[in-house]
Design a protein around this motif. Structure first.
Motif, PDB file in Angstrom:
ATOM      1  N   ILE A  94       3.058   6.440   8.299  1.00 15.85           N
ATOM      2  CA  ILE A  94       3.195   5.746   7.003  1.00 15.85           C
ATOM      3  C   ILE A  94       2.743   6.671   5.870  1.00 15.85           C
ATOM      4  O   ILE A  94       3.383   6.767   4.826  1.00 15.85           O
ATOM      5  N   GLN A  95       1.659   7.397   6.104  1.00 14.43           N
ATOM      6  CA  GLN A  95       1.159   8.292   5.053  1.00 14.43           C
ATOM      7  C   GLN A  95       2.152   9.439   4.810  1.00 14.43           C
ATOM      8  O   GLN A  95       2.391   9.835   3.673  1.00 14.43           O
ATOM      9  N   ASN A  96       2.751   9.935   5.876  1.00 19.74           N
ATOM     10  CA  ASN A  96       3.765  10.985   5.732  1.00 19.74           C
ATOM     11  C   ASN A  96       4.971  10.479   4.941  1.00 19.74           C
ATOM     12  O   ASN A  96       5.568  11.225   4.155  1.00 19.74           O
ATOM     13  N   ILE A  97       5.323   9.197   5.158  1.00 17.97           N
ATOM     14  CA  ILE A  97       6.437   8.605   4.408  1.00 17.97           C
ATOM     15  C   ILE A  97       6.080   8.556   2.919  1.00 17.97           C
ATOM     16  O   ILE A  97       6.890   8.923   2.065  1.00 17.97           O
ATOM     17  N   CYS A  98       4.833   8.118   2.622  1.00 18.60           N
ATOM     18  CA  CYS A  98       4.393   8.042   1.228  1.00 18.60           C
ATOM     19  C   CYS A  98       4.507   9.415   0.569  1.00 18.60           C
ATOM     20  O   CYS A  98       4.997   9.537  -0.558  1.00 18.60           O
ATOM     21  N   LEU A  99       4.072  10.454   1.263  1.00 18.76           N
ATOM     22  CA  LEU A  99       4.115  11.805   0.697  1.00 18.76           C
ATOM     23  C   LEU A  99       5.559  12.241   0.490  1.00 18.76           C
ATOM     24  O   LEU A  99       5.908  12.813  -0.546  1.00 18.76           O
ATOM     25  N   ASP A 100       6.418  11.940   1.472  1.00 17.42           N
ATOM     26  CA  ASP A 100       7.835  12.305   1.354  1.00 17.42           C
ATOM     27  C   ASP A 100       8.470  11.634   0.140  1.00 17.42           C
ATOM     28  O   ASP A 100       9.345  12.208  -0.512  1.00 17.42           O
ATOM     29  N   LYS A 101       8.021  10.417  -0.152  1.00 16.45           N
ATOM     30  CA  LYS A 101       8.619   9.674  -1.265  1.00 16.45           C
ATOM     31  C   LYS A 101       7.957  10.005  -2.605  1.00 16.45           C
ATOM     32  O   LYS A 101       8.260   9.380  -3.617  1.00 16.45           O
ATOM     33  N   GLY A 102       7.004  10.934  -2.582  1.00 14.58           N
ATOM     34  CA  GLY A 102       6.467  11.430  -3.852  1.00 14.58           C
ATOM     35  C   GLY A 102       5.068  10.979  -4.233  1.00 14.58           C
ATOM     36  O   GLY A 102       4.611  11.258  -5.339  1.00 14.58           O
ATOM     37  N   ALA A 103       4.373  10.278  -3.328  1.00 22.56           N
ATOM     38  CA  ALA A 103       3.018   9.834  -3.651  1.00 22.56           C
ATOM     39  C   ALA A 103       2.086  11.043  -3.774  1.00 22.56           C
ATOM     40  O   ALA A 103       2.343  12.102  -3.194  1.00 22.56           O
ATOM     41  N   ASP A 104       1.000  10.863  -4.534  1.00 23.44           N
ATOM     42  CA  ASP A 104       0.043  11.943  -4.769  1.00 23.44           C
ATOM     43  C   ASP A 104      -0.792  12.182  -3.509  1.00 23.44           C
ATOM     44  O   ASP A 104      -1.405  11.260  -2.964  1.00 23.44           O
ATOM     45  N   ASP A 107      -4.436  11.026  -3.432  1.00 23.65           N
ATOM     46  CA  ASP A 107      -4.782   9.602  -3.373  1.00 23.65           C
ATOM     47  C   ASP A 107      -5.037   9.150  -1.943  1.00 23.65           C
ATOM     48  O   ASP A 107      -4.590   9.777  -0.988  1.00 23.65           O
ATOM     49  N   LYS A 108      -5.764   8.032  -1.859  1.00 23.43           N
ATOM     50  CA  LYS A 108      -5.930   7.413  -0.540  1.00 23.43           C
ATOM     51  C   LYS A 108      -4.647   6.670  -0.195  1.00 23.43           C
ATOM     52  O   LYS A 108      -3.866   6.310  -1.083  1.00 23.43           O
ATOM     53  N   LEU A 109      -4.478   6.412   1.092  1.00 28.01           N
ATOM     54  CA  LEU A 109      -3.237   5.774   1.543  1.00 28.01           C
ATOM     55  C   LEU A 109      -2.999   4.443   0.827  1.00 28.01           C
ATOM     56  O   LEU A 109      -1.873   4.120   0.460  1.00 28.01           O
ATOM     57  N   GLU A 110      -4.065   3.665   0.625  1.00 29.10           N
ATOM     58  CA  GLU A 110      -3.916   2.363  -0.032  1.00 29.10           C
ATOM     59  C   GLU A 110      -3.223   2.535  -1.390  1.00 29.10           C
ATOM     60  O   GLU A 110      -2.270   1.822  -1.730  1.00 29.10           O
ATOM     61  N   LYS A 111      -3.694   3.528  -2.148  1.00 25.67           N
ATOM     62  CA  LYS A 111      -3.150   3.769  -3.484  1.00 25.67           C
ATOM     63  C   LYS A 111      -1.724   4.335  -3.397  1.00 25.67           C
ATOM     64  O   LYS A 111      -0.868   4.001  -4.219  1.00 25.67           O
ATOM     65  N   GLN A 112      -1.498   5.172  -2.403  1.00 27.00           N
ATOM     66  CA  GLN A 112      -0.160   5.758  -2.237  1.00 27.00           C
ATOM     67  C   GLN A 112       0.882   4.672  -1.974  1.00 27.00           C
ATOM     68  O   GLN A 112       1.988   4.715  -2.511  1.00 27.00           O
ATOM     69  N   ILE A 113       0.500   3.688  -1.139  1.00 24.13           N
ATOM     70  CA  ILE A 113       1.429   2.585  -0.839  1.00 24.13           C
ATOM     71  C   ILE A 113       1.712   1.788  -2.114  1.00 24.13           C
ATOM     72  O   ILE A 113       2.858   1.454  -2.414  1.00 24.13           O
ATOM     73  N   LYS A 127       5.803  -3.207   1.350  1.00 21.69           N
ATOM     74  CA  LYS A 127       4.435  -2.863   0.944  1.00 21.69           C
ATOM     75  C   LYS A 127       3.434  -3.577   1.860  1.00 21.69           C
ATOM     76  O   LYS A 127       2.480  -2.965   2.345  1.00 21.69           O
ATOM     77  N   ASP A 128       3.684  -4.861   2.093  1.00 24.06           N
ATOM     78  CA  ASP A 128       2.771  -5.621   2.957  1.00 24.06           C
ATOM     79  C   ASP A 128       2.767  -5.060   4.384  1.00 24.06           C
ATOM     80  O   ASP A 128       1.720  -4.983   5.020  1.00 24.06           O
ATOM     81  N   TRP A 129       3.943  -4.672   4.878  1.00 23.48           N
ATOM     82  CA  TRP A 129       4.011  -4.083   6.228  1.00 23.48           C
ATOM     83  C   TRP A 129       3.204  -2.791   6.270  1.00 23.48           C
ATOM     84  O   TRP A 129       2.464  -2.540   7.213  1.00 23.48           O
ATOM     85  N   ALA A 130       3.384  -1.976   5.229  1.00 24.14           N
ATOM     86  CA  ALA A 130       2.691  -0.682   5.210  1.00 24.14           C
ATOM     87  C   ALA A 130       1.179  -0.885   5.206  1.00 24.14           C
ATOM     88  O   ALA A 130       0.438  -0.180   5.894  1.00 24.14           O
ATOM     89  N   HIS A 131       0.727  -1.891   4.430  1.00 25.66           N
ATOM     90  CA  HIS A 131      -0.723  -2.157   4.400  1.00 25.66           C
ATOM     91  C   HIS A 131      -1.220  -2.637   5.755  1.00 25.66           C
ATOM     92  O   HIS A 131      -2.325  -2.308   6.177  1.00 25.66           O
ATOM     93  N   GLU A 132      -0.402  -3.423   6.428  1.00 26.33           N
ATOM     94  CA  GLU A 132      -0.784  -3.919   7.756  1.00 26.33           C
ATOM     95  C   GLU A 132      -0.979  -2.739   8.724  1.00 26.33           C
ATOM     96  O   GLU A 132      -1.957  -2.677   9.454  1.00 26.33           O
ATOM     97  N   VAL A 133      -0.019  -1.818   8.705  1.00 27.31           N
ATOM     98  CA  VAL A 133      -0.127  -0.632   9.570  1.00 27.31           C
ATOM     99  C   VAL A 133      -1.371   0.167   9.175  1.00 27.31           C
ATOM    100  O   VAL A 133      -2.133   0.636  10.022  1.00 27.31           O
TER     101      VAL A 133
END
Ligand SMILES: [Zn+2]
Length: 188
Positions: A94-104, A107-113, A127-133
Motif C-alpha cells: 500500500i505504501q509503495n502504491i502511495c509513492l507511485d501515485k505521488g505521495a510525499d 510523510d507517514k503512511l496515514e498521511k500519504q493515504i 481510502k478506508d480499505w487502505a487504512h484497514e490494511v
C-alpha cells in the motif's frame, strides 16, 4: 475423482487424475496426477491439503513492479501460514502504491493515504480499505507488551490480502484493461 487445483509444479489451473489412494494414521490420501505436467500431487481426502503445497497464483502483471513484488511476497508468507508477515508486506505494498501515485516520501503512511484521497486519486471506499490494511499491518509490525500483543490470524490476513487485491484492481488492472480496449477500438 477429478479435481481442479493450482498445480504447484506447472503453475496452472489443472485437472488431477486419481492414481490411487491409501490410508494412514493421518487419514485418507490419494495421488493426483497433473493432466498438464504429469507430476504427482498428494491430496488429503478430508482436509483437501495438498503436498507439495501449491504456491500462490502469480500476481497480475499489469500491477507495477515494486508493488507486485510486495504483493507476491505477502502471498508467499500467507501460503506458509506466516500471517503476520503477510500483513506487514501488504502494508508495504500500500505504501509503495502511495509513492507511485505521488505521495510525499517523508510523510507517514496515514498521511500519504489521505493525500491520495484529497487529490481524487482514490475514492472514500479505497481510502478506508487502505487504512484497514495499514492498521492491521501496523499491529503486525509493532510488538506490544507480552499478553497485549495483537494476534493476526488466517482470516485477518485473508481479508487484508483481498483488500490489497481490490485496491490494485482499481488502481492498476482496470485502467490498464480500459487502455487496452481503447487501443483495440482505435486500431479497428
Ligand atoms: Zn502440473
Amino acid at each position: 475423482m477429478n479435481t481442479s487445483i493450482y498445480c504447484p509444479y506447472c503453475h496452472k489451473y489443472v485437472e488431477l487424475s486419481n492414481r490411487g489412494g491409501f490410508n494412514s494414521i493421518h487419514g485418507e490420501y490419494w495421488m493426483g496426477q497433473c493432466n498438464s505436467c504429469q507430476k504427482v500431487i498428494l491430496v488429503n481426502n478430508h482436509s483437501s491439503e495438498k503436498y507439495p503445497m501449491p504456491l500462490p497464483e502469480p500476481i497480475d502483471s499489469r500491477i507495477l513492479e515494486p508493488i507486485r513484488k510486495d504483493f507476491e511476497e505477502a502471498n508467499i508468507c500467507f501460503s506458509a501460514s506466516a500471517f503476520r508477515a503477510a500483513s506487514v508486506m501488504a502494508r508495504r505494498a500500500i505504501q509503495n502504491i502511495c509513492l507511485d501515485k505521488g505521495a510525499d516520501e517523508k510523510d507517514k503512511l496515514e498521511k500519504q493515504i489521505e493525500w491520495l484521497f484529497s487529490q481524487g486519486i482514490i475514492t472514500k471506499d479505497l481510502k478506508d480499505w487502505a487504512h484497514e490494511v495499514r492498521l492491521v499491518g501496523n499491529d503486525a509490525a509493532h510488538p506490544r507488551k507480552p499478553g497485549t500483543d495483537t494476534d493476526i490470524n488466517k482470516s485477518d490476513a485473508e481479508d487484508i490480502l483481498e483488500l490489497l487485491k481490490q485496491f490494485c484492481q482499481v488502481l492498476y488492472v482496470a485502467p490498464s484493461i480500459a487502455d487496452e480496449r481503447k487501443k483495440i477500438r482505435e486500431n479497428k
